[in-house]
Write a protein that holds these residues in place. Structure first.
Motif, PDB file in Angstrom:
ATOM      1  N   THR A 284       9.586 -22.867 -60.284  1.00  0.00           N
ATOM      2  CA  THR A 284       8.187 -23.206 -60.569  1.00  0.00           C
ATOM      3  C   THR A 284       8.017 -24.474 -61.404  1.00  0.00           C
ATOM      4  OG1 THR A 284       8.175 -21.854 -62.558  1.00  0.00           O
ATOM      5  CG2 THR A 284       7.574 -20.757 -60.511  1.00  0.00           C
ATOM      6  N   ASN A 285       9.120 -24.992 -61.903  1.00  0.00           N
ATOM      7  CA  ASN A 285       9.066 -26.138 -62.824  1.00  0.00           C
ATOM      8  C   ASN A 285       8.214 -25.857 -64.064  1.00  0.00           C
ATOM      9  OD1 ASN A 285      10.712 -27.888 -61.333  1.00  0.00           O
ATOM     10  ND2 ASN A 285       8.988 -28.469 -59.994  1.00  0.00           N
ATOM     11  N   SER A 286       8.084 -24.547 -64.385  1.00  0.00           N
ATOM     12  CA  SER A 286       7.274 -24.161 -65.560  1.00  0.00           C
ATOM     13  C   SER A 286       8.072 -24.249 -66.854  1.00  0.00           C
ATOM     14  CB  SER A 286       6.748 -22.730 -65.383  1.00  0.00           C
ATOM     15  OG  SER A 286       7.839 -21.819 -65.246  1.00  0.00           O
ATOM     16  N   VAL A 287       9.364 -24.453 -66.737  1.00  0.00           N
ATOM     17  CA  VAL A 287      10.228 -24.529 -67.911  1.00  0.00           C
ATOM     18  C   VAL A 287      10.752 -25.943 -68.040  1.00  0.00           C
ATOM     19  CG1 VAL A 287      12.279 -23.629 -69.044  1.00  0.00           C
ATOM     20  CG2 VAL A 287      10.901 -22.120 -67.593  1.00  0.00           C
ATOM     21  N   SER A 288      10.634 -26.490 -69.254  1.00  0.00           N
ATOM     22  CA  SER A 288      11.119 -27.847 -69.474  1.00  0.00           C
ATOM     23  C   SER A 288      12.585 -27.829 -69.877  1.00  0.00           C
ATOM     24  CB  SER A 288      10.296 -28.535 -70.563  1.00  0.00           C
ATOM     25  OG  SER A 288      10.591 -27.976 -71.832  1.00  0.00           O
ATOM     26  N   ILE A 289      13.254 -28.948 -69.607  1.00  0.00           N
ATOM     27  CA  ILE A 289      14.668 -29.081 -69.979  1.00  0.00           C
ATOM     28  C   ILE A 289      14.824 -29.005 -71.497  1.00  0.00           C
ATOM     29  CG2 ILE A 289      16.638 -30.667 -69.964  1.00  0.00           C
ATOM     30  CD1 ILE A 289      15.647 -31.684 -67.254  1.00  0.00           C
ATOM     31  N   GLY A 290      13.844 -29.572 -72.214  1.00  0.00           N
ATOM     32  CA  GLY A 290      13.884 -29.544 -73.673  1.00  0.00           C
ATOM     33  C   GLY A 290      13.871 -28.131 -74.223  1.00  0.00           C
ATOM     34  N   THR A 291      13.035 -27.271 -73.630  1.00  0.00           N
ATOM     35  CA  THR A 291      12.957 -25.867 -74.064  1.00  0.00           C
ATOM     36  C   THR A 291      14.286 -25.171 -73.835  1.00  0.00           C
ATOM     37  OG1 THR A 291      10.600 -25.805 -73.519  1.00  0.00           O
ATOM     38  CG2 THR A 291      11.710 -23.698 -73.791  1.00  0.00           C
ATOM     39  N   VAL A 292      14.869 -25.387 -72.656  1.00  0.00           N
ATOM     40  CA  VAL A 292      16.159 -24.757 -72.342  1.00  0.00           C
ATOM     41  C   VAL A 292      17.230 -25.219 -73.330  1.00  0.00           C
ATOM     42  CG1 VAL A 292      17.990 -24.538 -70.623  1.00  0.00           C
ATOM     43  CG2 VAL A 292      15.596 -24.556 -69.892  1.00  0.00           C
ATOM     44  N   ALA A 293      17.284 -26.522 -73.572  1.00  0.00           N
ATOM     45  CA  ALA A 293      18.326 -27.081 -74.446  1.00  0.00           C
ATOM     46  C   ALA A 293      18.178 -26.590 -75.884  1.00  0.00           C
ATOM     47  CB  ALA A 293      18.270 -28.611 -74.396  1.00  0.00           C
ATOM     48  N   VAL A 294      16.958 -26.641 -76.392  1.00  0.00           N
ATOM     49  CA  VAL A 294      16.742 -26.250 -77.803  1.00  0.00           C
ATOM     50  C   VAL A 294      16.957 -24.757 -77.999  1.00  0.00           C
ATOM     51  CG1 VAL A 294      15.015 -26.105 -79.638  1.00  0.00           C
ATOM     52  CG2 VAL A 294      15.220 -28.192 -78.299  1.00  0.00           C
ATOM     53  N   LEU A 295      16.443 -23.931 -77.072  1.00  0.00           N
ATOM     54  CA  LEU A 295      16.655 -22.486 -77.183  1.00  0.00           C
ATOM     55  C   LEU A 295      18.138 -22.154 -77.104  1.00  0.00           C
ATOM     56  CD1 LEU A 295      13.794 -20.675 -75.213  1.00  0.00           C
ATOM     57  CD2 LEU A 295      14.389 -20.398 -77.617  1.00  0.00           C
ATOM     58  N   PHE A 296      18.850 -22.853 -76.237  1.00  0.00           N
ATOM     59  CA  PHE A 296      20.285 -22.621 -76.092  1.00  0.00           C
ATOM     60  C   PHE A 296      21.015 -22.944 -77.398  1.00  0.00           C
ATOM     61  CE2 PHE A 296      24.509 -24.446 -75.028  1.00  0.00           C
ATOM     62  CZ  PHE A 296      25.109 -23.283 -74.561  1.00  0.00           C
ATOM     63  N   LEU A 297      20.726 -24.109 -77.973  1.00  0.00           N
ATOM     64  CA  LEU A 297      21.375 -24.507 -79.231  1.00  0.00           C
ATOM     65  C   LEU A 297      20.961 -23.586 -80.384  1.00  0.00           C
ATOM     66  CD1 LEU A 297      21.002 -28.401 -78.928  1.00  0.00           C
ATOM     67  CD2 LEU A 297      23.106 -27.063 -78.705  1.00  0.00           C
ATOM     68  N   ALA A 298      19.669 -23.192 -80.389  1.00  0.00           N
ATOM     69  CA  ALA A 298      19.184 -22.309 -81.442  1.00  0.00           C
ATOM     70  C   ALA A 298      19.870 -20.946 -81.377  1.00  0.00           C
ATOM     71  CB  ALA A 298      17.669 -22.140 -81.347  1.00  0.00           C
ATOM     72  N   LEU A 299      20.042 -20.442 -80.159  1.00  0.00           N
ATOM     73  CA  LEU A 299      20.711 -19.147 -79.988  1.00  0.00           C
ATOM     74  C   LEU A 299      22.181 -19.220 -80.389  1.00  0.00           C
ATOM     75  CD1 LEU A 299      19.122 -17.895 -76.643  1.00  0.00           C
ATOM     76  CD2 LEU A 299      18.847 -16.874 -78.897  1.00  0.00           C
ATOM     77  N   LEU A 300      22.790 -20.381 -80.144  1.00  0.00           N
ATOM     78  CA  LEU A 300      24.180 -20.553 -80.557  1.00  0.00           C
ATOM     79  C   LEU A 300      24.323 -20.485 -82.082  1.00  0.00           C
ATOM     80  CD1 LEU A 300      25.531 -23.377 -78.198  1.00  0.00           C
ATOM     81  CD2 LEU A 300      26.133 -20.959 -78.165  1.00  0.00           C
ATOM     82  N   THR A 301      23.306 -20.994 -82.789  1.00  0.00           N
ATOM     83  CA  THR A 301      23.361 -20.973 -84.266  1.00  0.00           C
ATOM     84  C   THR A 301      22.989 -19.607 -84.839  1.00  0.00           C
ATOM     85  OG1 THR A 301      21.055 -21.718 -84.510  1.00  0.00           O
ATOM     86  CG2 THR A 301      22.764 -23.421 -84.362  1.00  0.00           C
ATOM     87  N   CYS A 302      22.430 -18.744 -83.985  1.00  0.00           N
ATOM     88  CA  CYS A 302      22.030 -17.407 -84.460  1.00  0.00           C
ATOM     89  C   CYS A 302      23.209 -16.662 -85.085  1.00  0.00           C
ATOM     90  CB  CYS A 302      21.483 -16.572 -83.295  1.00  0.00           C
ATOM     91  SG  CYS A 302      19.707 -16.638 -83.160  1.00  0.00           S
ATOM     92  N   GLY A 303      24.363 -16.768 -84.426  1.00  0.00           N
ATOM     93  CA  GLY A 303      25.542 -16.043 -84.917  1.00  0.00           C
ATOM     94  C   GLY A 303      25.898 -16.433 -86.338  1.00  0.00           C
ATOM     95  N   ASN A 304      25.926 -17.734 -86.588  1.00  0.00           N
ATOM     96  CA  ASN A 304      26.255 -18.209 -87.937  1.00  0.00           C
ATOM     97  C   ASN A 304      25.208 -17.784 -88.959  1.00  0.00           C
ATOM     98  OD1 ASN A 304      28.614 -19.482 -87.102  1.00  0.00           O
ATOM     99  ND2 ASN A 304      27.544 -21.386 -86.592  1.00  0.00           N
ATOM    100  N   LYS A 305      23.930 -17.843 -88.554  1.00  0.00           N
ATOM    101  CA  LYS A 305      22.857 -17.442 -89.460  1.00  0.00           C
ATOM    102  C   LYS A 305      22.968 -15.958 -89.808  1.00  0.00           C
ATOM    103  CE  LYS A 305      19.459 -20.882 -87.924  1.00  0.00           C
ATOM    104  NZ  LYS A 305      19.320 -21.608 -89.186  1.00  0.00           N
ATOM    105  N   ILE A 306      23.275 -15.146 -88.806  1.00  0.00           N
ATOM    106  CA  ILE A 306      23.416 -13.702 -89.042  1.00  0.00           C
ATOM    107  C   ILE A 306      24.624 -13.428 -89.928  1.00  0.00           C
ATOM    108  CG2 ILE A 306      23.962 -11.497 -87.914  1.00  0.00           C
ATOM    109  CD1 ILE A 306      22.209 -12.526 -85.540  1.00  0.00           C
ATOM    110  N   MET A 307      25.716 -14.164 -89.677  1.00  0.00           N
ATOM    111  CA  MET A 307      26.916 -14.025 -90.525  1.00  0.00           C
ATOM    112  C   MET A 307      26.604 -14.352 -91.981  1.00  0.00           C
ATOM    113  SD  MET A 307      30.026 -13.189 -89.297  1.00  0.00           S
ATOM    114  CE  MET A 307      31.227 -14.260 -90.087  1.00  0.00           C
ATOM    115  N   SER A 308      25.873 -15.461 -92.183  1.00  0.00           N
ATOM    116  CA  SER A 308      25.552 -15.876 -93.549  1.00  0.00           C
ATOM    117  C   SER A 308      24.560 -14.928 -94.214  1.00  0.00           C
ATOM    118  CB  SER A 308      24.994 -17.302 -93.557  1.00  0.00           C
ATOM    119  OG  SER A 308      23.848 -17.396 -92.743  1.00  0.00           O
ATOM    120  N   LEU A 309      23.844 -14.136 -93.423  1.00  0.00           N
ATOM    121  CA  LEU A 309      22.906 -13.165 -93.979  1.00  0.00           C
ATOM    122  C   LEU A 309      23.605 -11.852 -94.326  1.00  0.00           C
ATOM    123  CD1 LEU A 309      19.951 -12.474 -94.651  1.00  0.00           C
ATOM    124  CD2 LEU A 309      19.655 -11.745 -92.272  1.00  0.00           C
TER     125      LEU A 309
END
Length: 590
Positions: A284-309
């Protein structure tokens, strides 16, 4: 147990906020704002990536730069603000730590000064008080650090959910939320278990070190060889080390397993999100490449954030037993009613009547004092004598109201509370590592400092040599201060007596006041004390009898009971316990 620990944590957090509401609020609000600003940073990144990827097809390079300027400024601005907020948070947190540490320490000091003296004979209470005191400081700083870091991390994790929700991906938001909660719970459970095992390993390690050292010490080996117990010790050491190794291996294996489960959950979530978003791009082209990239990188950092918590959370949970002690000790303050000293100064303290006194310590079945009856009149000089352990010092603590009698009454001029001004010199006198002047004026800090009076008292207590040697009243005593002067036991004891005399009290109690002084100086000091107490009530406690013939009455205590009463001549003619003690001690000096 879990509910109890969480309750203790919440209770101390509430008390921290009550101590300093404004600063405590700022410590939470600032990192909360900083964490939520991450959303705007993510948004700027999404727009920047979209502009670069899509703009390169539709715009020239200068137009792309122009479109990217606002997202870049927003991204840099958010980073700058977050750095500034982090610095402000650190300053405010340090201010709060100092404030609440002093406040809690003041509470503990107030409690220690207000509770019944008898509580300090209760080992369980003193240990609880000590644990509470130890917690205030580094551990308390850890709580505030946890609050700051956890609020910041949680709000930044929320920014990831916020980003996907504002992009219209509510299912992904729910999936990310569930992933965060599940992985956080698993990590926290793992950290707590590993920390508990770590404490057990530490204890096993101490025992292992002790056994290893025993097997290397020649003196220990000599006795073990005599009893043929070397092999037993070696087996004991091997068993301890094996147990320690198994616990460490088991903890590590459990940590790896839970880490694999968390990684699997996080990887699975990232995979599902990526598939969902990439499918949206393709169909549908309803999703932008920027959204995919940022969500992907943000989810990757989730692990470290949870560890530090989970690290500070688990540490706080493990130390929550200390929080229980602190909470329980602080609750005592609600029941403490501070008494006004006004009445004590205006009421007469004598006569002091002890009627049918029986006393035993907590958790003890044996009476330390039994059937004590005595009256102390105004201006009377009383000596309480007896062998060590007879109950003399305990009797004084009852008179002073530090202990409450198990049976019977202690009345000061008809009142059940001590009245008037009292000075005491205990056998275990305190060495205040302050100046010479301060050591004296502590006897009466409410009175205006009078150096002439201080010097007069120093002279009466044979401390003028010390005064001249120090060169004044401002020299620090003890070893805390550089250049401080250390005193002999006798000098410290004379200072304690001088402090008592400075108070100009109605009643002076001297509990073995000359135990660190030679017998000749002791007689001289007692003679001076009797002269100084001429118009006062005085109680002298001692097991040495060379001076007792100068007092009005002597109470002889044996096994917690008064067995003889009278003046020196009466008791000598009675030829009882006192006469025997006096005769025996007199022979020491022949």
């Amino acid at each position: 147990m879990l509910k109890k620990n969480i309750f203790n944590i919440l209770l101390i957090v509430v008390k921290i906020f009550r101590k300093n509401k404004l600063v405590s609020s700022l410590v939470l609000v600032i990192p909360l704002i900083s964490g939520l600003l991450t959303f705007f940073s993510y948004n700027a990144q999404v727009k920047l990536i979209d502009i670069v990827t899509m703009g390169s097809k539709n715009y020239n390079l200068s137009q792309v730069f122009e479109l990217a300027l606002i997202p870049v400024l927003l991204y840099v601005g958010v980073a700058a603000i977050q750095n500034l907020l982090a610095s402000i948070t650190e300053i405010v947190k340090n201010k709060m730590n100092a404030s609440i540490t002093i406040s809690f320490q003041s509470d503990i000091i107030d409690i220690a000064n207000s509770i019944d003296y008898e509580n300090f004979d209760d080992e369980q209470f003193t240990n609880k008080l000590q644990r509470a005191k130890n917690f205030v400081g580094e551990d308390l700083d850890g709580i505030t650090g946890f609050l700051v870091s956890s609020v910041g991390i949680i709000s930044s994790l929320f920014s990831i959910i916020w980003l996907s929700a504002t992009s219209g991906y509510y299912l992904i938001s729910l999936l990310i939320f569930i992933m965060i909660i599940v992985t956080l719970s698993i990590r926290l459970f793992s950290e707590v278990k590993v920390r508990k095992v770590g404490r057990e390993i530490t204890l096993d390690g101490r025992m292992g070190d002790y056994l290893s050292k025993s097997l290397e010490e020649h003196s220990t080996l000599r006795e073990m060889k005599i009893y043929r117990s070397v092999d037993y010790f070696i087996d004991l050491w091997k068993g301890t080390m094996k147990k320690q190794h198994n616990k460490r291996y088991g903890a590590r294996k459990f940590e790896i397993k839970t880490g694999m489960i968390v990684a699997l959950i996080q990887t699975g979530t990232i995979y599902i999100v990526l598939v969902y978003l990439l499918k949206g791009i393709k169909e549908t082209n309803s999703v932008s490449i920027g959204t995919v990239a940022v969500l992907f990188l943000a989810l990757l950092t989730c692990g470290n954030k949870i560890m530090s918590l989970t690290w500070p959370l688990s540490k706080l949970y493990i130390s929550s037993s200390k929080l229980y002690d602190l909470n329980e000790v602080l609750e005592l303050k609600k029941n403490i009613i501070k008494e006004s000293n006004t009445n004590k100064k205006t009421l007469s303290l004598t006569p002091i009547d002890l009627t049918n006194i029986y006393f035993k310590y907590k958790n003890s079945e044996e009476f330390i004092l039994s059937n004590i009856n005595m009256r102390i009149n105004h201006g009377e000089k009383i000596a309480i004598v007896g062998e060590n352990g007879a109950g003399k010092s305990t009797l004084i603590k009852l008179i002073l109201g530090q202990y409450k009698s198990t049976l019977g009454t202690v009345l000061w001029n008809g009142n059940d509370k001590p009245q008037g001004k009292v000075s005491v010199v205990f056998q275990n006198f305190i060495k205040f590592e302050l100046s010479l002047r301060e050591n004296i004026i502590l006897g009466n800090v409410e009175e205006e400092i009078d150096d002439d009076k201080i010097i007069m008292i120093l002279e009466k207590c044979e401390l003028m040599d010390l005064y001249h040697e120090l060169g004044g009243l401002d020299v620090k005593l003890g070893q805390i201060y550089e250049g401080g002067r250390q005193l002999s036991g006798g000098q410290w004891q004379k200072l304690a007596i001088a402090r008592a005399l400075y108070n100009n009290a109605d009643l002076i109690i001297l509990d073995e006041p000359t135990s660190a002084i030679d017998p000749i100086s002791e007689l001289q000091i007692y003679q001076k004390l009797l002269e100084l107490c001429e118009d006062k009530t005085a109680i002298f406690i001692s097991h040495r009898l060379g001076w007792t013939k100068n007092v009005d009455r002597i109470f002889v205590i044996e096994n917690g009971s008064i067995v003889e009463v009278g003046n020196h001549n009466d008791l000598i003619s009675h030829n009882g316990i006192y006469a025997n003690m006096f005769s025996l001690q007199a022979s020491w000096y022949k």
